[in-house]
Design an enzyme around this catalytic site. Structure first.
Site, PDB file in Angstrom:
ATOM      1  N   THR A 195      61.000  20.085 -19.407  1.00 26.96           N
ATOM      2  CA  THR A 195      59.610  19.684 -19.157  1.00 26.96           C
ATOM      3  C   THR A 195      59.364  19.324 -17.696  1.00 26.96           C
ATOM      4  OG1 THR A 195      59.666  18.833 -21.383  1.00 26.96           O
ATOM      5  CG2 THR A 195      57.972  17.927 -19.955  1.00 26.96           C
ATOM      6  N   ILE A 224      55.789  20.843 -32.778  1.00 27.84           N
ATOM      7  CA  ILE A 224      55.123  20.076 -31.725  1.00 27.84           C
ATOM      8  C   ILE A 224      56.055  18.951 -31.297  1.00 27.84           C
ATOM      9  CG2 ILE A 224      53.120  18.629 -31.173  1.00 27.84           C
ATOM     10  CD1 ILE A 224      51.563  20.284 -33.307  1.00 27.84           C
ATOM     11  N   GLY A 247      63.063  15.535 -21.960  1.00 29.83           N
ATOM     12  CA  GLY A 247      64.303  15.455 -22.730  1.00 29.83           C
ATOM     13  C   GLY A 247      64.085  15.850 -24.172  1.00 29.83           C
ATOM     14  N   HIS A 248      64.890  15.294 -25.055  1.00 25.20           N
ATOM     15  CA  HIS A 248      64.866  15.692 -26.463  1.00 25.20           C
ATOM     16  C   HIS A 248      63.606  15.160 -27.155  1.00 25.20           C
ATOM     17  CE1 HIS A 248      66.173  15.476 -30.773  1.00 25.20           C
ATOM     18  NE2 HIS A 248      66.452  16.732 -30.455  1.00 25.20           N
ATOM     19  N   GLY A 249      62.687  16.082 -27.426  1.00 27.84           N
ATOM     20  CA  GLY A 249      61.352  15.699 -27.875  1.00 27.84           C
ATOM     21  C   GLY A 249      61.310  14.848 -29.126  1.00 27.84           C
TER      22      GLY A 249
END
Ligand code: GLY
Length: 333
Positions: A195, A224, A247-249
Site C-alpha cells: 500500500t 475488501i 501491511g496485512h489488511g
C-alpha cells in the site's frame, strides 16, 4: 424652533470605523510524509521504491509550499505512487485470484473529519482522486464496485481498460502465489500489501491523510481490506494528528491500527512511541506485520514497521529524509 438634522446622503458611506480585513493566520511550517508499503521487499526493488517515495514527497511538498491544502498535497503524493509500478496501487496493483485489479483508497480531512473512500475499483487509474471526490461531492463515505464506477463516471473520471493497469510484476506475483499457495512469500504477497500513503499538515495547521492499495496478491474476488476503512488504513484529526497504515489488511482492520495510534497520541504519548506501540501490539496479538507513518498536530513524526522493510520519506524544515531498512535515516541535500 427649527430642528436641523444633518444626515449623510443616502449614497455616502456612513461614518463608521472601517472594518479591518481579517487575515487568515498561516503560521505552520508545512510537513509531508509518505510511505510505499511495508513488507518483505527484495533488494532488487529497494532503489525503485526509494526513488518513488522521494518523488511523491517532493510532489506533495510543492503543493504545500504553493499554499495548497493538506488534502490536495496528500492526493498528489499518492497519485504519484499510483502511477509508479514499484508500488501496489493504481498501475502495478496486485491481482485477485481471477487475475484482475480491484483497488481501494481512502482520504480524510482532519479539520472537520470529512472522509471519502472507494473499494473494488477496476477501471480507473487513480482511486485516490475518486475517493477525494467522494469526500467533497457525495453524501456517503465509502462507495464500492459498480457504484464507485458510476460515481466516478458521473464526476468525469475517464475509464480505462482494467488490463492496462496490470504490470508484469503483478502477474508474476500471482503466479508465485498460485504455485506456493502461501501468502507473504513475494514482495507484494499477502503479508505485504504494498500500500501507499501520505500524511500532511498545511500552513493553516490542517491535517489530511490519504491511503491507496491494490490489496493482496491472490485475494478472493470482492475481498475488501483495511485501506478504505476509516480508522484502519487512514485517520486524521486536527486536534491530535494523522496516520496512514500498510501491511496485512485483515490484521490492521481487526486492530483499527490508524485509530489506535491516534488514541495513544490523544492520551499524551508522542507519535514515535504511539506508532511503535500500536504496530508492535498488532503484530504480537495477531502474528502479522504492518507499518505506519504518523504526524502529530505539532508536526512531530512517527515511523514504525514490523515487516522487514518499508519505504518512507518526509520533508520537514526543507530537509528530505528517507529510508527503507530498520534504523536507517538518509538525507537528500
Ligand atoms: N494493507 C493492504 C491490504 O491488505 O489490503
Amino acid at each position: 424652533m427649527v430642528l436641523i438634522t444633518i444626515l449623510p446622503q443616502w449614497n455616502q458611506e456612513l461614518p463608521f470605523k472601517k472594518k479591518k480585513k481579517r487575515r487568515r493566520r498561516r503560521n505552520m511550517d508545512p510537513i509531508i510524509i509518505v510511505h510505499g508499503g511495508a513488507g518483505d521487499i527484495p533488494e532488487s526493488r529497494v532503489q525503485g521504491k526509494l526513488d518513488g517515495v522521494k518523488t511523491a514527497v517532493i510532489t506533495g511538498n510543492k503543493i504545500l509550499h504553493q499554499g495548497g491544502s493538506a488534502l490536495d498535497a496528500v492526493e498528489a503524493a499518492v497519485v504519484s505512487m499510483e502511477n509508479d509500478e514499484y508500488f501496489n496501487a493504481g498501475y502495478g496493483s496486485v491481482l485477485n485470484l481471477r487475475g484482475e485489479v480491484e483497488m481501494e483508497a481512502s482520504i480524510m480531512c482532519g479539520k472537520n473529519l470529512d472522509v471519502g473512500a472507494v473499494t473494488l475499483v477496476k477501471d480507473f487509474e487513480h482511486p485516490i482522486s475518486i475517493a477525494h471526490k467522494v469526500l467533497t461531492d457525495s453524501p456517503h463515505s465509502l462507495i464500492g464496485g459498480e457504484g464507485a464506477k458510476l460515481f466516478a463516471l458521473s464526476k468525469g473520471f475517464a475509464p480505462l481498460p482494467p488490463e492496462s493497469l496490470i504490470s508484469e510484476n503483478a502477474k508474476h506475483a500471482l503466479e508465485e502465489f498460485k504455485k506456493h499457495g502461501e501468502f507473504g512469500r513475494t514482495e507484494i504477497g499477502i503479508r505485504e500489501g504494498g500500500t501507499v500513503g501520505a500524511v500532511a499538515i498545511d500552513a493553516d495547521g490542517n491535517i489530511a491523510v490519504a491511503t491507496s492499495t491494490g490489496g493482496m496478491s491472490g485475494k478472493a474476488v470482492g475481498r475488501i481490506g483495511d485501506t478504505p476503512q476509516i480508522g484502519s488504513g487512514t485517520y486524521a484529526d486536527n486536534s491530535v494528528g494523522g496516520v496512514s497504515t500498510t501491511g496485512h489488511g485483515e490484521s490492521i482492520l481487526k486492530y483499527c491500527l490508524a485509530h489506535s495510534i491516534i488514541k495513544l497520541m490523544e492520551s499524551g504519548i508522542n507519535p514515535t512511541a504511539a506508532t511503535k506501540t500500536a504496530v508492535e501490539g498488532m503484530t504480537s496479538r495477531l502474528n502479522n506485520t504492518a507499518g505506519a507513518i504518523t504526524l502529530s498536530k505539532m508536526g512531530d513524526i512517527g515511523i514504525h514497521f514490523s515487516s522487514r522493510r518499508m519505504a518512507w520519506a518526509y520533508i520537514k524544515n526543507k530537509k528530505l529524509m528517507y529510508g527503507i531498512n530498520h534504523n536507517q535515516i538518509l538525507e537528500d541535500k
